[in-house]
Every structure is written in C-alpha cells, then in structure tokens.
Scaffold this active site. Structure first.
Site, PDB file in Angstrom:
ATOM      1  N   SER A 221       0.829  -1.202   0.000  1.00  0.00           N
ATOM      2  CA  SER A 221       0.000   0.000   0.000  1.00  0.00           C
ATOM      3  C   SER A 221       0.864   1.254   0.000  1.00  0.00           C
ATOM      4  CB  SER A 221      -0.853  -0.018   1.277  1.00  0.00           C
ATOM      5  OG  SER A 221      -1.456   1.232   1.494  1.00  0.00           O
TER       6      SER A 221
ATOM      7  N   TYR B   4      -2.264  -0.808  10.929  1.00  0.00           N
ATOM      8  CA  TYR B   4      -2.456  -1.393   9.592  1.00  0.00           C
ATOM      9  C   TYR B   4      -1.255  -1.064   8.696  1.00  0.00           C
ATOM     10  CZ  TYR B   4      -3.816  -1.754   4.733  1.00  0.00           C
ATOM     11  OH  TYR B   4      -3.808  -2.044   3.391  1.00  0.00           O
TER      12      TYR B   4
ATOM     13  N   LYS C  19       1.869  -3.548   6.840  1.00  0.00           N
ATOM     14  CA  LYS C  19       2.322  -3.564   5.432  1.00  0.00           C
ATOM     15  C   LYS C  19       3.836  -3.310   5.363  1.00  0.00           C
ATOM     16  CE  LYS C  19      -1.558  -4.351   3.345  1.00  0.00           C
ATOM     17  NZ  LYS C  19      -1.784  -5.684   2.819  1.00  0.00           N
TER      18      LYS C  19
HETATM   19  P1  NAD Z   1     -10.885  -7.220   1.134  1.00  0.00           P
HETATM   20  O1  NAD Z   1     -11.113  -7.210   2.600  1.00  0.00           O
HETATM   21  O2  NAD Z   1     -12.050  -7.049   0.242  1.00  0.00           O
HETATM   22  O3  NAD Z   1     -10.129  -8.581   0.717  1.00  0.00           O
HETATM   23  C1  NAD Z   1      -9.297  -9.281   1.592  1.00  0.00           C
HETATM   24  C2  NAD Z   1      -9.775 -10.726   1.590  1.00  0.00           C
HETATM   25  O4  NAD Z   1      -8.946 -11.494   2.441  1.00  0.00           O
HETATM   26  C3  NAD Z   1     -11.198 -10.884   2.098  1.00  0.00           C
HETATM   27  O5  NAD Z   1     -11.909 -11.704   1.200  1.00  0.00           O
HETATM   28  C4  NAD Z   1     -11.030 -11.575   3.449  1.00  0.00           C
HETATM   29  O6  NAD Z   1     -12.134 -12.408   3.746  1.00  0.00           O
HETATM   30  C5  NAD Z   1      -9.747 -12.342   3.219  1.00  0.00           C
HETATM   31  N1  NAD Z   1      -8.972 -12.647   4.428  1.00  0.00           N
HETATM   32  C6  NAD Z   1      -8.482 -11.801   5.367  1.00  0.00           C
HETATM   33  N2  NAD Z   1      -7.785 -12.483   6.294  1.00  0.00           N
HETATM   34  C7  NAD Z   1      -7.828 -13.788   5.922  1.00  0.00           C
HETATM   35  C8  NAD Z   1      -7.296 -14.975   6.465  1.00  0.00           C
HETATM   36  N3  NAD Z   1      -6.599 -14.978   7.605  1.00  0.00           N
HETATM   37  N4  NAD Z   1      -7.532 -16.129   5.833  1.00  0.00           N
HETATM   38  C9  NAD Z   1      -8.252 -16.156   4.682  1.00  0.00           C
HETATM   39  N5  NAD Z   1      -8.782 -15.072   4.121  1.00  0.00           N
HETATM   40  C10 NAD Z   1      -8.570 -13.896   4.728  1.00  0.00           C
HETATM   41  O7  NAD Z   1      -9.766  -6.127   0.825  1.00  0.00           O
HETATM   42  P2  NAD Z   1      -9.231  -5.596  -0.569  1.00  0.00           P
HETATM   43  O8  NAD Z   1      -9.626  -4.183  -0.676  1.00  0.00           O
HETATM   44  O9  NAD Z   1      -9.566  -6.539  -1.627  1.00  0.00           O
HETATM   45  O10 NAD Z   1      -7.672  -5.612  -0.270  1.00  0.00           O
HETATM   46  C11 NAD Z   1      -6.854  -6.702  -0.638  1.00  0.00           C
HETATM   47  C12 NAD Z   1      -5.462  -6.463  -0.125  1.00  0.00           C
HETATM   48  O11 NAD Z   1      -4.979  -5.231  -0.664  1.00  0.00           O
HETATM   49  C13 NAD Z   1      -5.358  -6.301   1.398  1.00  0.00           C
HETATM   50  O12 NAD Z   1      -4.178  -6.910   1.831  1.00  0.00           O
HETATM   51  C14 NAD Z   1      -5.293  -4.818   1.593  1.00  0.00           C
HETATM   52  O13 NAD Z   1      -4.603  -4.474   2.765  1.00  0.00           O
HETATM   53  C15 NAD Z   1      -4.523  -4.382   0.367  1.00  0.00           C
HETATM   54  N6  NAD Z   1      -4.775  -2.982  -0.017  1.00  0.00           N
HETATM   55  C16 NAD Z   1      -6.054  -2.573  -0.212  1.00  0.00           C
HETATM   56  C17 NAD Z   1      -6.300  -1.246  -0.551  1.00  0.00           C
HETATM   57  C18 NAD Z   1      -7.691  -0.740  -0.734  1.00  0.00           C
HETATM   58  O14 NAD Z   1      -7.889   0.479  -0.693  1.00  0.00           O
HETATM   59  N7  NAD Z   1      -8.706  -1.589  -0.951  1.00  0.00           N
HETATM   60  C19 NAD Z   1      -5.229  -0.368  -0.722  1.00  0.00           C
HETATM   61  C20 NAD Z   1      -3.930  -0.836  -0.523  1.00  0.00           C
HETATM   62  C21 NAD Z   1      -3.719  -2.163  -0.169  1.00  0.00           C
HETATM   63  C1  WQD Z   2     -10.012   9.241   0.774  1.00  0.00           C
HETATM   64  C2  WQD Z   2     -10.314  10.696   1.082  1.00  0.00           C
HETATM   65  C3  WQD Z   2     -10.764  11.133   3.406  1.00  0.00           C
HETATM   66  C4  WQD Z   2     -14.517   8.917   3.714  1.00  0.00           C
HETATM   67  C5  WQD Z   2      -7.155   4.408   2.843  1.00  0.00           C
HETATM   68  C6  WQD Z   2      -6.053   3.807   3.667  1.00  0.00           C
HETATM   69  C7  WQD Z   2      -4.916   3.434   2.784  1.00  0.00           C
HETATM   70  C8  WQD Z   2      -5.376   2.542   1.627  1.00  0.00           C
HETATM   71  C9  WQD Z   2      -6.556   3.115   0.913  1.00  0.00           C
HETATM   72  C10 WQD Z   2      -5.115   0.274   2.223  1.00  0.00           C
HETATM   73  C11 WQD Z   2      -9.656  11.173   2.378  1.00  0.00           C
HETATM   74  C12 WQD Z   2     -11.989  11.408   2.559  1.00  0.00           C
HETATM   75  C13 WQD Z   2     -13.341   9.485   3.227  1.00  0.00           C
HETATM   76  C14 WQD Z   2     -15.592   9.764   4.077  1.00  0.00           C
HETATM   77  C15 WQD Z   2     -14.259  11.663   3.436  1.00  0.00           C
HETATM   78  N1  WQD Z   2      -5.828   1.284   2.093  1.00  0.00           N
HETATM   79  N2  WQD Z   2     -13.229  10.826   3.097  1.00  0.00           N
HETATM   80  N3  WQD Z   2     -15.412  11.105   3.905  1.00  0.00           N
HETATM   81  O1  WQD Z   2      -7.556   7.398   3.569  1.00  0.00           O
HETATM   82  O2  WQD Z   2      -6.640   7.807   1.236  1.00  0.00           O
HETATM   83  O3  WQD Z   2      -6.631   5.549   2.172  1.00  0.00           O
HETATM   84  O4  WQD Z   2      -7.564   3.459   1.845  1.00  0.00           O
HETATM   85  O5  WQD Z   2      -3.930   0.195   2.180  1.00  0.00           O
HETATM   86  O6  WQD Z   2      -3.986   2.786   3.596  1.00  0.00           O
HETATM   87  O7  WQD Z   2      -5.639   4.754   4.626  1.00  0.00           O
HETATM   88  O8  WQD Z   2      -8.767   6.528   1.501  1.00  0.00           O
HETATM   89  O9  WQD Z   2     -11.104   6.365   0.792  1.00  0.00           O
HETATM   90  O10 WQD Z   2     -10.575   6.409   3.269  1.00  0.00           O
HETATM   91  O11 WQD Z   2     -10.255   8.465   1.928  1.00  0.00           O
HETATM   92  O12 WQD Z   2     -14.171  12.868   3.309  1.00  0.00           O
HETATM   93  O13 WQD Z   2     -16.651   9.320   4.537  1.00  0.00           O
HETATM   94  O14 WQD Z   2     -11.725  10.809   1.310  1.00  0.00           O
HETATM   95  O15 WQD Z   2     -10.631  12.093   4.411  1.00  0.00           O
HETATM   96  O16 WQD Z   2      -9.287  12.505   2.173  1.00  0.00           O
HETATM   97  P1  WQD Z   2      -7.367   6.941   2.202  1.00  0.00           P
HETATM   98  P2  WQD Z   2     -10.247   6.864   1.892  1.00  0.00           P
END
Ligand code: NAD
Ligand code: WQD
Length: 338
Positions: free
Chosen positions: A124, A149, A153
């Site tokens: 991330s 969190y 990572k």
């Molecule tokens: P998500 O929660 O939709 O998907 C994660 C999946 O992993 C889920 O289906 C959950 O049930 C499964 N899971 C969690 N722990 C588990 C375990 N111990 N055993 C088996 N299954 C397990 O999240 P996502 O948005 O699809 O994110 C996927 C990955 O990408 C995560 O590692 C997240 O941290 C990372 N990531 C997400 C974002 C984002 O904004 N969505 C941004 C950066 C990084």
């Molecule tokens: C985006 C913008 C909020 C909700 C997060 C994690 C990051 C990554 C992606 C996993 C910000 C604003 C949000 C609301 C708002 N995840 N906001 N009202 O914070 O950039 O990133 O998700 O790795 O680690 O921190 O994404 O979608 O939460 O927020 O005004 O109800 O929207 O303040 O400026 P963020 P977000």
C-alpha cells in the site's frame, strides 16, 4: 500459470481473478470470508464462464495451506488476505499484526515446502509514511506509519525482502496500491464493505443508493486547491491488470522488486463527489466535518517504473471509475446480500 489467490474473494482479489482468468491463467482461491462472500466466487465464474477451485480456509492455517498447495500445482501466490480497516487497526492492533503477518509467514513457509517460488504482495501507498515528498517513488525509504495497519504492510515488505535475499530461488513483487475504486463493468462484482464504509467511494455509492443520507467530507481547510484532500484513485480493473503483469515479471526474475500502482493524477474529495454526480446523474448530499485523524493532505504515485518495467498502463478515467462503481451499487444495493 496456476495462481493461488489468498484472499481472492475480496474486492481486489475477485477483480484480479477475473482479469487473470480472462488472460488464460488458472486461479485457485483461498479465503475465510471474514470480509467477503462466497457469492463473489460464483460471480467470478459467471463473468468468465470458467470453473474456479476455491477453499474456505484461514491463510494462517499451515496445515490447510500445505494441503491446498499439494492438491494444486501452484506457480505463483498472490497475497491479498489482510485486514485493512485503518481505524479498526488502532483499536485491535494485536488482531491486525497476527492476521496480516501470520498469513504472510504461513504462505512463505508453505511455498518453501512445496517448491513454489513466485510471490506477489498487496502492499500500500501507506508505507511511504507521513514525511516523504510527493509524488511517491519506489526509491524512497519507507516512512513512519500513523496506524498499525500501515505498520503491518511495512513489516511485511521487510519480511518479504529478507526472504528473497535469503532464498535465491524466490521472486517477490511488492505492489503498492494507491486508492482503488470502481468495479468490473458487468456490475456483478464490486466493493462490498461490511458496516459503515471507511473509504470515500463506497460511502458515496451507499449515499447514492439511499443506504446513507449524506456524506461527511473530512476537512475543508487543507492546503490543497479546494481545501479537501487529494488522492490517486485507480480503477480496480487497471489494478487487476497490474497483477497479471506482476505475475509474469515474478516468473522471469529473481529477488524482490517494488512497484507503485497508481495513475499519477490526484483528485480531491470534492472533485470525486462532482464526478460521481455528473457522470451518473445522481445527487450526493454532503456536509463538511472535522479532519479525520491520520489523513494526509495529499499524495499520489510516480508510476513510471510500473509503466516502463511491467509495461503496465492504467486506461480507465475517473468517469469510468464513477460509472462502474454506480453500476455495481445500483444493481446490488446491499452488496452480495442483495
Ligand atoms: P478485502 O477485505 O475485500 O479482501 C481481503 C480478503 O482477504 C477478504 O476476502 C477476506 O475475507 C480475506 N482474508 C483476510 N484475512 C484472511 C485470512 N486470515 N484467511 C483467509 N482469508 C482472509 O480487501 P481488498 O480491498 O480486496 O484488499 C486486498 C489487499 O490489498 C489487502 O491486503 C489490503 O490491505 C490491500 N490494499 C487494499 C487497498 C484498498 O484500498 N482496498 C489499498 C492498498 C492495499
Ligand atoms: C479518501 C479521502 C478522506 C470517507 C485508505 C487507507 C490506505 C489505503 C486506501 C489500504 C480522504 C476522505 C473518506 C468519508 C471523506 N488502504 N473521506 N469522507 O484514507 O486515502 O486511504 O484506503 O492500504 O492505507 O488509509 O482513503 O477512501 O478512506 O479516503 O471525506 O466518509 O476521502 O478524508 O481525504 P485513504 P479513503
């Protein structure tokens, strides 16, 4: 290739599964559905017309993962299985460290036992921390994170780097996602958060569909062009495509390589709200609230490395992201429980 998707039923995993299957790969999904639904796996099969082997298992479970790897000749693992709610990680740090780090260690151990050498990791932009200048570029040091969190990572990146250094057969690709939004164009899979959405786009989509009455914008006095925070939003299908490229890269290189997956173009919260309203012909009532703790004013990616080395290029516009999010949400007002 035969690719094991740990956490493959989740938001990014399910879209990646579709993209990989469409490119001719085979996928095996393992998920404990702690933040997803088995319906997503059915929808992946429906969209692609292909059968997917799936296991309901915990990725921390060494015995289960070993059996899954023995039963399927796996060429590459993509590790999506993490807990990802930033606020919750502050309340439950032990659960976050346990789940996120243990899943990674278990996968690495089982890969070693079963002769699997390629690993792609969902990292991330959060690992850049609070102090790096923008745009973020892969050569920058990882920074201090503002929550557990983010630290999980950062720590997992370190573990994976060390593992690749020690095992010359191992290939690791760290993908640093920026802000994934949108959904598959079919509207059959999408982001389905449990409870109140933490992230902006799912919150907007739930306001649009009538599940929430208004959006609260966290802060209007940031040093940004319109006073609201700016982020690098990326369509989840572009992100999914990046995984296919990363899998190919891992299969043809050794060592550990890191890539930003973002578009390089930031949008403010207000710009997202307006794009969603104008693109979809809906109104998103909003009010301004205080800043959210831990939010940075703005950040976005330098994604030259992924573009040059992986030959990856995001192709979807903000309009596409808003349209596809709405297509998913209006057809599935209560997500996979609709
Ligand atoms: P998500 O929660 O939709 O998907 C994660 C999946 O992993 C889920 O289906 C959950 O049930 C499964 N899971 C969690 N722990 C588990 C375990 N111990 N055993 C088996 N299954 C397990 O999240 P996502 O948005 O699809 O994110 C996927 C990955 O990408 C995560 O590692 C997240 O941290 C990372 N990531 C997400 C974002 C984002 O904004 N969505 C941004 C950066 C990084
Ligand atoms: C985006 C913008 C909020 C909700 C997060 C994690 C990051 C990554 C992606 C996993 C910000 C604003 C949000 C609301 C708002 N995840 N906001 N009202 O914070 O950039 O990133 O998700 O790795 O680690 O921190 O994404 O979608 O939460 O927020 O005004 O109800 O929207 O303040 O400026 P963020 P977000």
């Amino acid at each position: 290739m035969n690719i094991l998707l740990a956490g493959g039923a989740g938001y990014i995993g399910s879209h990646t599964a579709v993209s990989l299957l469409d490119s001719g790969h085979e996928v095996v999904i393992v998920d404990n559905y702690c933040n997803s639904s088995p319906v997503a796996v059915k929808r992946i099969e429906e969209i692609t017309g292909k059968k997917v082997i799936s296991y309901d298992a915990d990725v921390k479970d060494n015995v289960a993962i070993n059996i899954i790897m023995q039963q399927n000749k796996i060429d590459c693992v993509i590790h999506f299985a993490g807990l990802k709610a930033v606020g919750e990680s502050v309340q439950k740090p032990i659960e976050y460290y346990r789940n996120n780090i243990d899943t990674t260690l278990t996968l690495l151990e089982c890969m070693r036992e079963n002769g699997v050498h390629n690993f792609v990791f969902s990292s991330s932009a959060t690992v850049y921390g609070e102090k790096n200048p923008i745009p973020y570029i892969e050569t920058m040091e990882r920074g201090r994170c503002s929550n557990p969190y983010g630290w999980t990572k950062s720590m997992m990146e370190q573990i994976l780097e060390d593992a690749a250094k020690a095992d010359k057969n191992l290939s690791v690709v760290l993908l640093r996602y920026f802000n994934p939004i949108g959904a598959h164009e079919s509207g059959r899979i999408g982001e389905d958060p449990q409870g109140i959405p933490n992230n902006l786009m799912p919150y907007i989509a739930q306001v649009a569909v009538g599940r929430r009455d208004h959006l609260t914008i966290f802060g209007q006095d940031y040093a940004t062009p319109d006073g609201t925070c700016r982020r690098d939003y990326i369509h989840v299908m572009d992100l999914a495509d990046g995984h296919g490229k990363a899998v190919e890269y891992a299969a043809s290189h050794k060592g550990c390589e890191v890539f930003n997956l973002g578009t390089g173009t930031p949008y403010s919260v207000l710009e997202i709200v307006r794009a969603f309203e104008e693109g979809n012909g809906v109104r998103i009532p909003y009010e301004f609230g205080p800043r959210r703790e831990g939010d940075l004013p703005e950040f976005w990616a330098n994604s030259d490395k992924a573009q040059q080395v992986l030959k990856w290029k995001p192709v979807h516009t903000l309009e596409d992201m808003c349209r596809d999010t709405w297509n998913w949400q209006k057809n599935n007002p209560n997500g996979y429980n609709s």
